[in-house]
Scaffold this active site. Sequence first.
Site, PDB file in Angstrom:
ATOM      1  CG  ASP A 199      -1.952   1.063   1.236  1.00 55.53           C
ATOM      2  OD1 ASP A 199      -1.680   2.164   0.727  1.00 55.53           O
ATOM      3  OD2 ASP A 199      -3.060   0.810   1.748  1.00 55.53           O
TER       4      ASP A 199
ATOM      5  CG  ASP B 195     -10.930   1.253  -7.683  1.00 53.81           C
ATOM      6  OD1 ASP B 195     -12.012   1.786  -8.007  1.00 53.81           O
ATOM      7  OD2 ASP B 195     -10.818   0.045  -7.438  1.00 53.81           O
TER       8      ASP B 195
ATOM      9  CG  PHE C 154      -6.707   1.338 -17.192  1.00 52.80           C
ATOM     10  CD1 PHE C 154      -7.466   0.334 -16.615  1.00 52.80           C
ATOM     11  CD2 PHE C 154      -7.076   2.654 -16.956  1.00 52.80           C
ATOM     12  CE1 PHE C 154      -8.562   0.637 -15.815  1.00 52.80           C
ATOM     13  CE2 PHE C 154      -8.163   2.972 -16.160  1.00 52.80           C
ATOM     14  CZ  PHE C 154      -8.909   1.958 -15.597  1.00 52.80           C
ATOM     15  CD  GLU C 155      -4.323   7.685 -21.386  1.00 54.70           C
ATOM     16  OE1 GLU C 155      -4.508   8.844 -21.797  1.00 54.70           O
ATOM     17  OE2 GLU C 155      -3.233   7.285 -20.938  1.00 54.70           O
TER      18      GLU C 155
END
Length: 246
Positions: free
Chosen positions: A130, A153, A226-227
């Site tokens: 994280d 996210d 992803f874009e």
Amino acid sequence: MTLPSDAFRLVASRPHEPLRTFHPRRAPLGPEREDALRHLWPRLGFSVHDAGSPMPPSPDGTLDTVALFGRSAPVVLEIGSGMGETTTAMAAADPARDYLAVEAHLPGVANLLGLVDRAGLTNVRVAHGDALDLVRTAVAEESLDAVHVFFPDPWPKARHHKRRLVQPSHVALLRSRLRLGGTLHCATDWAAYADAMLAVLAADPSLENTVDAFVPRPPHRPVTKFERRGLDLGHEVRDLVFRRIR
């Protein structure tokens, strides 16, 4: 040899811990990524939460980036590096700065390690876990040249907005780790999240927008897979670049 473990998942799931800003998920590594972890992790990686991590501390207990990278250079923190293509491309085009990529999902960590090795890069290190925990506990104030938050996210449901990465308390934390003049660069393909990001960043009195609102995608930020999927779905990608002024 200390390999990444599921320790961060255990930490993130304990009661009273800060809310996760990412969806935990599991995926098979495959032989190529397992090989990358086995051979490259000891040299290029460390775990955010593992007690046996090789992460080098400085005398005050924070991350010693000179020891980590083997030189003194400006450091860019990449939060959520995904499968690593963007980090690899940006680091290759920016050899004067060091890139610390933090990713919660092990396949992405392994894939980035392989990309870095094949590209022969020496200015990338990869942390598993994280990123906010790493920043809270191990990144010194005013030590970063830039922070990149690309396509976090969006947590689109209203009841989940509290889990979003870009919110006032997190922005204040990240800003405190930037040097004066350092930049916080965010990007998203969710319009509502983009507007929320703009409002949160603009409300921080120690940050200044580099333009009036959103910036066109800077040429140094590559278009990610992803874009491209978002663009194919008709999503509008928006970038924000804010600078620390005090």
